[in-house]
Write a protein that holds these residues in place. Sequence first.
Motif: not given
Length: 109
Positions: A36-38, A52, A56, A106
């Motif tokens: 899980e990436v912000t 993105v 990511a 994301v």
Amino acid sequence: GREIVARYHGDDAAEGAAREWLRIFSARQEPDDMPEVTVAPGDDGAASLIDVLRDAGLVKSGGEARRMITQGAVAIDGEKVGNVEAVLSKGDSVLLKVGKRRFGKVRVK
């Protein structure tokens, strides 16, 4: 593959890995364990899909991201994306799939 995993990690781990593989590749479901990436949007409140994917860690470069998108190998929430100009808006939380094996959740914050 199951025998090798069983040898090093035990029978339970081998059985679990086999079930997960069948679920992802035969049933075409998403994996249970995925990164899980912000990512941060640009000044306009949007983040380009190419940036993105790269941020990511789902692709190694912007060129690879562009190529994967044009080949139809990128999906957002299960929908294929063919537009290299696609963007994600601030607040979006999506499931990205690149190719058959790369998944990531994301959030654009």
